[in-house]
Design a protein around this motif. Structure first.
Motif, PDB file in Angstrom:
ATOM      1  N   LEU A  63       1.016  -1.234  -0.277  1.00 44.40           N
ATOM      2  CA  LEU A  63       0.232   0.025   0.008  1.00 44.40           C
ATOM      3  C   LEU A  63       1.348   1.024  -0.139  1.00 44.40           C
ATOM      4  O   LEU A  63       0.485   2.581  -1.164  1.00 44.40           O
ATOM      5  N   LEU A  64       2.002   1.664   0.701  1.00 44.38           N
ATOM      6  CA  LEU A  64       2.976   2.104   0.790  1.00 44.38           C
ATOM      7  C   LEU A  64       3.536   2.661  -0.600  1.00 44.38           C
ATOM      8  O   LEU A  64       3.516   4.088  -1.330  1.00 44.38           O
ATOM      9  N   PHE A  65       3.759   1.731  -1.343  1.00 48.20           N
ATOM     10  CA  PHE A  65       4.866   2.331  -2.336  1.00 48.20           C
ATOM     11  C   PHE A  65       3.866   1.492  -3.998  1.00 48.20           C
ATOM     12  O   PHE A  65       4.202   1.436  -5.173  1.00 48.20           O
ATOM     13  N   PHE A  66       2.323   2.077  -3.717  1.00 48.52           N
ATOM     14  CA  PHE A  66       1.564   1.155  -4.411  1.00 48.52           C
ATOM     15  C   PHE A  66       1.639   1.880  -5.532  1.00 48.52           C
ATOM     16  O   PHE A  66       1.243   1.870  -6.680  1.00 48.52           O
ATOM     17  N   LYS A  67       1.851   3.170  -5.833  1.00 43.36           N
ATOM     18  CA  LYS A  67       2.028   4.013  -6.849  1.00 43.36           C
ATOM     19  C   LYS A  67       2.611   3.739  -8.212  1.00 43.36           C
ATOM     20  O   LYS A  67       3.262   3.724  -9.046  1.00 43.36           O
ATOM     21  N   SER A  70       2.940   0.673  -9.030  1.00 44.63           N
ATOM     22  CA  SER A  70       2.019   0.588 -10.335  1.00 44.63           C
ATOM     23  C   SER A  70       2.659   1.391 -11.505  1.00 44.63           C
ATOM     24  O   SER A  70       1.943   0.557 -12.954  1.00 44.63           O
ATOM     25  N   CYS A  71       2.666   2.118 -11.597  1.00 51.16           N
ATOM     26  CA  CYS A  71       4.152   3.178 -12.807  1.00 51.16           C
ATOM     27  C   CYS A  71       4.911   2.501 -13.166  1.00 51.16           C
ATOM     28  O   CYS A  71       5.041   2.308 -14.766  1.00 51.16           O
ATOM     29  N   ALA A  72       5.398   1.605 -12.473  1.00 53.75           N
ATOM     30  CA  ALA A  72       6.671   0.612 -12.797  1.00 53.75           C
ATOM     31  C   ALA A  72       6.212  -0.488 -13.518  1.00 53.75           C
ATOM     32  O   ALA A  72       6.734  -1.054 -14.599  1.00 53.75           O
ATOM     33  N   MET A  73       5.210  -1.130 -12.618  1.00 52.11           N
ATOM     34  CA  MET A  73       4.307  -1.990 -13.578  1.00 52.11           C
ATOM     35  C   MET A  73       3.529  -1.892 -14.480  1.00 52.11           C
ATOM     36  O   MET A  73       3.758  -2.744 -16.094  1.00 52.11           O
ATOM     37  N   PHE A  74       3.742  -0.777 -14.780  1.00 48.68           N
ATOM     38  CA  PHE A  74       2.251  -0.550 -15.628  1.00 48.68           C
ATOM     39  C   PHE A  74       3.548   0.391 -17.487  1.00 48.68           C
ATOM     40  O   PHE A  74       2.797  -0.443 -18.353  1.00 48.68           O
ATOM     41  N   SER A  75       4.027   0.638 -16.916  1.00 48.33           N
ATOM     42  CA  SER A  75       4.872   0.750 -17.802  1.00 48.33           C
ATOM     43  C   SER A  75       5.989   1.833 -17.778  1.00 48.33           C
ATOM     44  O   SER A  75       6.602   2.845 -16.371  1.00 48.33           O
ATOM     45  N   LYS A  76       7.447   1.206 -18.503  1.00 45.84           N
ATOM     46  CA  LYS A  76       9.305   1.764 -18.065  1.00 45.84           C
ATOM     47  C   LYS A  76       8.726   3.607 -18.242  1.00 45.84           C
ATOM     48  O   LYS A  76       9.517   4.126 -17.301  1.00 45.84           O
ATOM     49  N   GLU A  77       8.325   3.854 -19.240  1.00 43.76           N
ATOM     50  CA  GLU A  77       8.489   5.587 -18.972  1.00 43.76           C
ATOM     51  C   GLU A  77       7.609   6.252 -18.443  1.00 43.76           C
ATOM     52  O   GLU A  77       8.198   7.254 -18.230  1.00 43.76           O
ATOM     53  N   LEU A  78       6.585   5.347 -18.005  1.00 47.65           N
ATOM     54  CA  LEU A  78       6.067   6.285 -17.090  1.00 47.65           C
ATOM     55  C   LEU A  78       6.506   6.237 -15.697  1.00 47.65           C
ATOM     56  O   LEU A  78       6.347   7.648 -15.152  1.00 47.65           O
ATOM     57  N   ALA A  79       7.684   5.475 -15.195  1.00 45.74           N
ATOM     58  CA  ALA A  79       8.177   4.957 -14.642  1.00 45.74           C
ATOM     59  C   ALA A  79       8.896   6.025 -14.025  1.00 45.74           C
ATOM     60  O   ALA A  79       9.733   6.424 -13.881  1.00 45.74           O
ATOM     61  N   LYS A  80      10.339   6.050 -15.152  1.00 45.72           N
ATOM     62  CA  LYS A  80      10.941   7.212 -15.632  1.00 45.72           C
ATOM     63  C   LYS A  80      10.760   8.781 -15.424  1.00 45.72           C
ATOM     64  O   LYS A  80      11.498   9.018 -14.686  1.00 45.72           O
ATOM     65  N   SER A  81       9.784   8.745 -16.199  1.00 42.66           N
ATOM     66  CA  SER A  81       8.886  10.404 -16.143  1.00 42.66           C
ATOM     67  C   SER A  81       8.412  10.412 -14.658  1.00 42.66           C
ATOM     68  O   SER A  81       8.846  11.975 -14.169  1.00 42.66           O
ATOM     69  N   GLY A  82       8.620   9.514 -13.801  1.00 42.58           N
ATOM     70  CA  GLY A  82       7.779  10.382 -12.324  1.00 42.58           C
ATOM     71  C   GLY A  82       9.206   9.871 -11.397  1.00 42.58           C
ATOM     72  O   GLY A  82       9.292  10.663 -10.142  1.00 42.58           O
ATOM     73  N   GLY A  83      10.180   9.388 -11.896  1.00 39.21           N
ATOM     74  CA  GLY A  83      11.429   9.893 -11.203  1.00 39.21           C
ATOM     75  C   GLY A  83      11.688   8.369 -10.505  1.00 39.21           C
ATOM     76  O   GLY A  83      12.544   8.515  -9.274  1.00 39.21           O
ATOM     77  N   PHE A  84      10.992   7.525 -11.228  1.00 45.00           N
ATOM     78  CA  PHE A  84      11.435   5.558 -10.284  1.00 45.00           C
ATOM     79  C   PHE A  84      12.181   5.194 -10.754  1.00 45.00           C
ATOM     80  O   PHE A  84      12.144   5.194 -11.826  1.00 45.00           O
ATOM     81  N   ALA A  85      13.151   4.444  -9.514  1.00 48.14           N
ATOM     82  CA  ALA A  85      13.804   3.322 -10.485  1.00 48.14           C
ATOM     83  C   ALA A  85      13.368   2.118 -10.791  1.00 48.14           C
ATOM     84  O   ALA A  85      12.986   1.593  -9.537  1.00 48.14           O
ATOM     85  N   GLN A  86      12.937   2.241 -12.053  1.00 46.71           N
ATOM     86  CA  GLN A  86      11.749   1.260 -12.139  1.00 46.71           C
ATOM     87  C   GLN A  86      12.489  -0.564 -12.081  1.00 46.71           C
ATOM     88  O   GLN A  86      12.238  -1.478 -11.402  1.00 46.71           O
ATOM     89  N   GLU A  87      13.571  -1.003 -11.921  1.00 44.02           N
ATOM     90  CA  GLU A  87      14.365  -1.605 -12.083  1.00 44.02           C
ATOM     91  C   GLU A  87      14.566  -2.276 -10.313  1.00 44.02           C
ATOM     92  O   GLU A  87      14.608  -3.310  -9.712  1.00 44.02           O
ATOM     93  N   TYR A  88      14.603  -0.968  -9.372  1.00 44.94           N
ATOM     94  CA  TYR A  88      14.731  -1.164  -8.288  1.00 44.94           C
ATOM     95  C   TYR A  88      13.122  -1.752  -7.649  1.00 44.94           C
ATOM     96  O   TYR A  88      12.515  -2.553  -7.124  1.00 44.94           O
ATOM     97  N   ASN A 126      -9.926  -9.465 -15.853  1.00 42.31           N
ATOM     98  CA  ASN A 126     -11.112  -9.730 -16.482  1.00 42.31           C
ATOM     99  C   ASN A 126     -12.204  -8.640 -16.307  1.00 42.31           C
ATOM    100  O   ASN A 126     -13.398  -8.064 -17.376  1.00 42.31           O
ATOM    101  N   ILE A 127     -12.746  -7.854 -15.049  1.00 44.46           N
ATOM    102  CA  ILE A 127     -13.463  -7.623 -14.696  1.00 44.46           C
ATOM    103  C   ILE A 127     -13.292  -6.800 -13.955  1.00 44.46           C
ATOM    104  O   ILE A 127     -14.689  -5.189 -13.905  1.00 44.46           O
ATOM    105  N   ALA A 128     -11.691  -5.814 -14.212  1.00 46.70           N
ATOM    106  CA  ALA A 128     -12.100  -4.735 -13.113  1.00 46.70           C
ATOM    107  C   ALA A 128     -11.862  -3.566 -14.389  1.00 46.70           C
ATOM    108  O   ALA A 128     -12.069  -3.535 -15.470  1.00 46.70           O
ATOM    109  N   TRP A 129     -12.634  -2.218 -14.421  1.00 44.54           N
ATOM    110  CA  TRP A 129     -12.202  -1.073 -14.434  1.00 44.54           C
ATOM    111  C   TRP A 129     -11.425   0.381 -14.664  1.00 44.54           C
ATOM    112  O   TRP A 129     -10.889   0.924 -15.214  1.00 44.54           O
ATOM    113  N   SER A 130     -10.480   0.073 -13.614  1.00 42.45           N
ATOM    114  CA  SER A 130      -9.171   0.341 -13.325  1.00 42.45           C
ATOM    115  C   SER A 130      -8.086  -0.609 -13.192  1.00 42.45           C
ATOM    116  O   SER A 130      -8.945  -1.218 -12.059  1.00 42.45           O
ATOM    117  N   LEU A 131      -6.997   0.502 -12.930  1.00 42.91           N
ATOM    118  CA  LEU A 131      -6.016  -0.369 -11.666  1.00 42.91           C
ATOM    119  C   LEU A 131      -6.275  -0.685 -10.470  1.00 42.91           C
ATOM    120  O   LEU A 131      -6.051  -1.838  -9.849  1.00 42.91           O
TER     121      LEU A 131
END
Length: 143
Positions: A63-67, A70-88, A126-131
């Motif tokens: 819950l603490l690191f959800f954002k 979700s950014c790292a798993m959704f898109s590598k580019e999104l994680a990089k633009s958000g300043g997250f170290a995607q590999e870590y 399969n049944i969700a409407w958002s992340l």
């Protein structure tokens, strides 16, 4: 020479199956059924408390690191633009999955842990409407 990359969920499936195969080869025959299917009758009070504490810590951690997750798993580019170290973030995510599997293996075994890792997420996807709804539905399906 191009480096071949795989999605993280593919790596989880490959590593889980490989680890299960190696484990089946290395486990003595008298413990094989217990390791495949678990043995809830041999759970002691200390195991229960340990599982509850580590499980609650994992839930808090996710819950603490959800954002970041979700950014790292959704898109590598999104994680990089958000300043997250995607590999870590991916490494931390894989460690949290490994801890979750290790906690459940004694109770439900390797085979059911594999199913409990994959089926709730696929069902929720399969049944969700958002992340966020997918995450909540996945947890509810897992429970």
């Amino acid at each position: 020479m191009a480096l071949i990359t795989f999605p993280i969920e593919t790596l989880i499936g490959i590593l889980f199956t490989t680890a299960m195969g190696v484990g089946i080869i290395l486990i003595p025959e008298e413990h094989l059924i217990e390791s495949l299917f678990g043995d809830i009758a041999h759970i002691q009070q200390g195991d229960l408390w340990f599982t509850l504490i580590v499980g609650a810590s994992l839930i808090f951690f996710v819950l603490l690191f959800f954002k970041q997750f979700s950014c790292a798993m959704f898109s590598k580019e999104l994680a990089k633009s958000g300043g997250f170290a995607q590999e870590y973030i991916e490494l931390i995510f894989l460690i949290s999955i490994a801890l979750s599997i290790a906690l459940g293996m004694k109770v439900v075994g390797m085979l059911l842990m594999g199913a409990m890792l994959i089926i709730p997420g696929v069902t929720a996807k399969n049944i969700a409407w958002s992340l966020k709804s997918m995450t909540v539905l996945s947890v509810l399906c897992g429970i």
